[in-house]
Design a protein around this motif. Sequence first.
Motif, PDB file in Angstrom:
ATOM      1  N   LEU A 127     -40.781   5.343 -41.527  1.00 30.35           N
ATOM      2  CA  LEU A 127     -41.333   4.433 -42.539  1.00 30.35           C
ATOM      3  C   LEU A 127     -41.798   3.133 -41.896  1.00 30.35           C
ATOM      4  N   ARG A 128     -40.980   2.605 -40.995  1.00 27.42           N
ATOM      5  CA  ARG A 128     -41.365   1.355 -40.320  1.00 27.42           C
ATOM      6  C   ARG A 128     -42.474   1.599 -39.302  1.00 27.42           C
ATOM      7  N   ILE A 129     -42.393   2.745 -38.639  1.00 29.47           N
ATOM      8  CA  ILE A 129     -43.434   3.045 -37.642  1.00 29.47           C
ATOM      9  C   ILE A 129     -44.784   3.203 -38.353  1.00 29.47           C
ATOM     10  N   GLN A 130     -44.784   3.929 -39.467  1.00 25.78           N
ATOM     11  CA  GLN A 130     -46.036   4.136 -40.195  1.00 25.78           C
ATOM     12  C   GLN A 130     -46.538   2.832 -40.819  1.00 25.78           C
ATOM     13  N   HIS A 131     -45.601   2.001 -41.263  1.00 27.92           N
ATOM     14  CA  HIS A 131     -45.989   0.708 -41.833  1.00 27.92           C
ATOM     15  C   HIS A 131     -46.727  -0.124 -40.786  1.00 27.92           C
ATOM     16  N   PRO A 148     -56.028   4.297 -39.470  1.00 28.18           N
ATOM     17  CA  PRO A 148     -55.986   5.072 -40.718  1.00 28.18           C
ATOM     18  C   PRO A 148     -54.991   6.228 -40.672  1.00 28.18           C
ATOM     19  N   THR A 149     -54.545   6.663 -41.838  1.00 25.93           N
ATOM     20  CA  THR A 149     -53.506   7.697 -41.918  1.00 25.93           C
ATOM     21  C   THR A 149     -53.872   8.940 -41.116  1.00 25.93           C
ATOM     22  N   ARG A 150     -55.129   9.360 -41.166  1.00 25.70           N
ATOM     23  CA  ARG A 150     -55.457  10.636 -40.542  1.00 25.70           C
ATOM     24  C   ARG A 150     -55.360  10.592 -39.016  1.00 25.70           C
ATOM     25  N   THR A 151     -55.219   9.408 -38.437  1.00 32.07           N
ATOM     26  CA  THR A 151     -55.045   9.341 -36.979  1.00 32.07           C
ATOM     27  C   THR A 151     -53.584   9.562 -36.586  1.00 32.07           C
ATOM     28  N   ASN A 152     -52.692   9.552 -37.568  1.00 27.33           N
ATOM     29  CA  ASN A 152     -51.246   9.663 -37.283  1.00 27.33           C
ATOM     30  C   ASN A 152     -50.771  11.109 -37.293  1.00 27.33           C
ATOM     31  N   GLY A 153     -50.456  11.681 -36.132  1.00 23.89           N
ATOM     32  CA  GLY A 153     -49.819  12.993 -36.131  1.00 23.89           C
ATOM     33  C   GLY A 153     -48.415  12.822 -36.701  1.00 23.89           C
ATOM     34  N   SER A 154     -48.057  13.655 -37.692  1.00 27.70           N
ATOM     35  CA  SER A 154     -46.884  13.352 -38.495  1.00 27.70           C
ATOM     36  C   SER A 154     -46.212  14.656 -38.944  1.00 27.70           C
ATOM     37  N   HIS A 155     -44.978  14.881 -38.488  1.00 26.09           N
ATOM     38  CA  HIS A 155     -44.358  16.192 -38.723  1.00 26.09           C
ATOM     39  C   HIS A 155     -43.020  16.099 -39.453  1.00 26.09           C
ATOM     40  N   VAL A 156     -42.738  17.140 -40.202  1.00 27.35           N
ATOM     41  CA  VAL A 156     -41.412  17.323 -40.799  1.00 27.35           C
ATOM     42  C   VAL A 156     -40.541  17.987 -39.738  1.00 27.35           C
ATOM     43  N   SER A 157     -39.376  17.396 -39.465  1.00 28.44           N
ATOM     44  CA  SER A 157     -38.501  18.002 -38.456  1.00 28.44           C
ATOM     45  C   SER A 157     -37.164  18.380 -39.096  1.00 28.44           C
ATOM     46  N   ALA A 158     -36.284  18.942 -38.268  1.00 27.82           N
ATOM     47  CA  ALA A 158     -35.014  19.464 -38.795  1.00 27.82           C
ATOM     48  C   ALA A 158     -33.996  18.343 -39.007  1.00 27.82           C
ATOM     49  N   ALA A 194     -44.110  12.569 -44.052  1.00 24.93           N
ATOM     50  CA  ALA A 194     -45.051  13.146 -43.078  1.00 24.93           C
ATOM     51  C   ALA A 194     -46.446  13.340 -43.666  1.00 24.93           C
ATOM     52  N   MET A 195     -46.516  13.462 -44.984  1.00 27.80           N
ATOM     53  CA  MET A 195     -47.836  13.704 -45.591  1.00 27.80           C
ATOM     54  C   MET A 195     -48.786  12.527 -45.448  1.00 27.80           C
ATOM     55  N   SER A 196     -48.276  11.339 -45.113  1.00 21.85           N
ATOM     56  CA  SER A 196     -49.192  10.214 -44.895  1.00 21.85           C
ATOM     57  C   SER A 196     -49.712  10.249 -43.473  1.00 21.85           C
ATOM     58  N   ILE A 201     -55.701  11.637 -49.486  1.00 20.69           N
ATOM     59  CA  ILE A 201     -54.880  11.019 -48.440  1.00 20.69           C
ATOM     60  C   ILE A 201     -55.732  10.559 -47.261  1.00 20.69           C
ATOM     61  N   HIS A 202     -56.713  11.344 -46.900  1.00 16.66           N
ATOM     62  CA  HIS A 202     -57.437  11.025 -45.672  1.00 16.66           C
ATOM     63  C   HIS A 202     -58.716  10.227 -45.892  1.00 16.66           C
ATOM     64  N   GLU A 203     -59.236  10.207 -47.110  1.00 10.57           N
ATOM     65  CA  GLU A 203     -60.460   9.419 -47.351  1.00 10.57           C
ATOM     66  C   GLU A 203     -60.170   8.172 -48.171  1.00 10.57           C
ATOM     67  N   GLY A 204     -59.035   8.169 -48.882  1.00  7.09           N
ATOM     68  CA  GLY A 204     -58.767   7.070 -49.806  1.00  7.09           C
ATOM     69  C   GLY A 204     -58.336   5.788 -49.102  1.00  7.09           C
TER      70      GLY A 204
END
Length: 731
Positions: A557-561, A568-578, A597-599, A633-636
């Motif tokens: 959350l802080r890293i994405q902030h 922009p969001t679409r430049t962020n590789g973002s994964h759900v992990s275990a 991760a969806m952002s 998410i990616h154009e807005g």
Amino acid sequence: MAIRFSEEQQVFYLTTQQSEYQIKIDQYGHALHSYYGAKVDQDMSYLFSYENRGFSGNPDVVGKDRTYSLDVLPQEYPVFGMGDYRQPALEIENHDGSYGVELTYDSHEIKMEKYQLEGLPAAYQNSGESVSTLELNLYDAISKIKVQLLYGVFEEKDIITRAVTITNMGSGKVNVLKADSASLDYADKDFDVIHFHGRHNMERQYERLSLKNGAFSIGSHRGTSSHQHNPFIILSDSETTESHGNCYGMMLMYSGNFLATIEKSQYNQVRAGIGIGSRGFRYSLAHGESFTAPEAILSYSANGLEELSHHYHQFIQKNVVRGKFRDQRRPVLINNWEATYFDFTEQKLIDIARDAAGVGIELLVMDDGWFGKRDSDTSGLGDWQVNLEKIPNGLKQLADTVNKEGLKFGIWFEPEMVSEDSDMYRKHPEWSINIPGRPGIRSRDQYVLDFTRQDVRDHLVGAITEVLDSANIEYVKWDMNRSLSNVFSESLESHEHGKFYHLYILGLYEVLERLTSAYPDVLFEGCSGGGGRFDAGMLYYTPQIWTSDDTDAVERLRIQHGTSFGYPTRTNGSHVSAVPNHQTSRITPLNTRGIVAMSGSFGYELDITKLTQAEKDEVAEQVEMFKSYYNLIHEGLYYRLTNPWENESFTAWQIVSNDKKETLVSLVRTRQYANDPIAIFRLKGLDPQQIYQLDGEEKEYTGAALMASGWPVPQTNQEYQAFTYHFVCKE
Ligand code: DGJ
């Protein structure tokens, strides 16, 4: 006309939709920086201060006039050694060993298209876009140094780019010791500086501080832009908020060493500069040779930080990122790194692919460990041939099998590195960067390859080409897992080692350009131990970058902030992990990990074969949800609704479609209290006149109500729960 020169006033006016930038050529030919900010349409040189000030010298050309001093006047491209004692943009060591040049106006040209830079990434103009260039040529007649200041004015984007070329026209050699890409002088004093610092596993942490007397600087001399500091700073008025007030961004489109310095001078003026920096930099120029400083991307907003971010987001999305993946929906991927680390087999990857296909995932990425002798991070780098013990049927058959399961196939490389325990190192120890006669410095047990060498670059392009041609590979993760140290190259003369870091980056850009243009259908993702090289320079070649090796949803959350201020969001590789998370051991709900991760450019990084059926069903729903919101998410437009450094209780953000008809609000409860207090948060960017409804509900809300009064923070009984709200305008 976005660029205008008033002969009468001797002022260049550079204007975008909302901003204005002025350069005044004064009666002595000095280029003075008179203004950057909201449109004023007025020669702002009336604010220049001419006073007799002690210890601020007067150039010979002004005769006995003690009121004229370069130490006080705002400079367009300040130089060290000629009577301006503030931090310089340019430091030149002349042939005779003296420092400094006195730059005066020589000529200029205005062009109706964007300039380009040879060998360096530079923002581009799309067809139909109004972009113009100012080339402002300054000259020192004694040292015969020509400085060309380049300005690209992107009118509709509210962006001005800058770059600089320094040419030695004299007969003797000179050394460029510092050459910033941009420098700005402000008469204001009460600025805040916002910057994004961090470390491996915790990049781009937001920090805002008020500027004091003296200088504040951030930078990197690691050879990469680094985890520690991002090449992006914002100056703002002290009262500026997300949606009000003046703010100015300076971003360097460069992936190597950099320095950004903001200085408050003795007279309370502020100077901000950004560029390659001077540590380890000494660029010798023989007669006729030039050095080009990388591009800086400047933007101004009168309406707070979120608008400034929107300028950068739209610009990076459409004028920096290139290729078909700029606009095309990128596949939802699954990466095996946190699922298996080095311990995988061909069958294991196929099992992951099969289960991933079942939930709608579209691409399998085979991470580190598929090549050479690589069962740990101590060996194998440089040997880019498939390891047949792990992948006995070879890459082609693996890719074909994964394709048959319904997924695309992607692969990991770390092309800039070599392990001591590798065939490459045994054959070519001289290809790695080390100072002859000195013991090397290992990091992650590996050395960096000398990308200043053409033979090394050609070898790598050849080796990667062979792999990419050998199988149906549709994605490449380009990793880089150490900082540079004890740099030296056999390809350079001893006096040329001050060029090393820059030539390394030019070499990297050359290799990336060759490969990305040869494989336009392959999606390249940048990575440097996560986000250690997350910058606009890399984004020119790789449309997305792995944001961080820290996959914990709460830390993200802080890293994405922090990342969202410039990128922009679409430049962020973002994964759900275990869970428990591999970096923090924190346990968060799968729903929360999905929402966070969806952002970004979304994917999974866990062993899907180990999930229960209920978890797989939830993953399938997440993937479907992401696909359905992809355009939004990616154009807005992305809005930060809270600052996770100030709000302990929850973090919220929002994405609004460009027509304001749809918005997705996301919220994570970051702290659970007993008997929760009531909290409300306000939405942004909606049309106050419109009526909005939540999916599947009849109740109506005006945009005005959602923005002015807000929306309740849901009460929870467990930490780290997350929520999304999808509002759509009533037809
Ligand atoms: C660092 C990257 O950030 C990880 O995602 C992973 O690819 C490892 N390197 C592999 O060594």
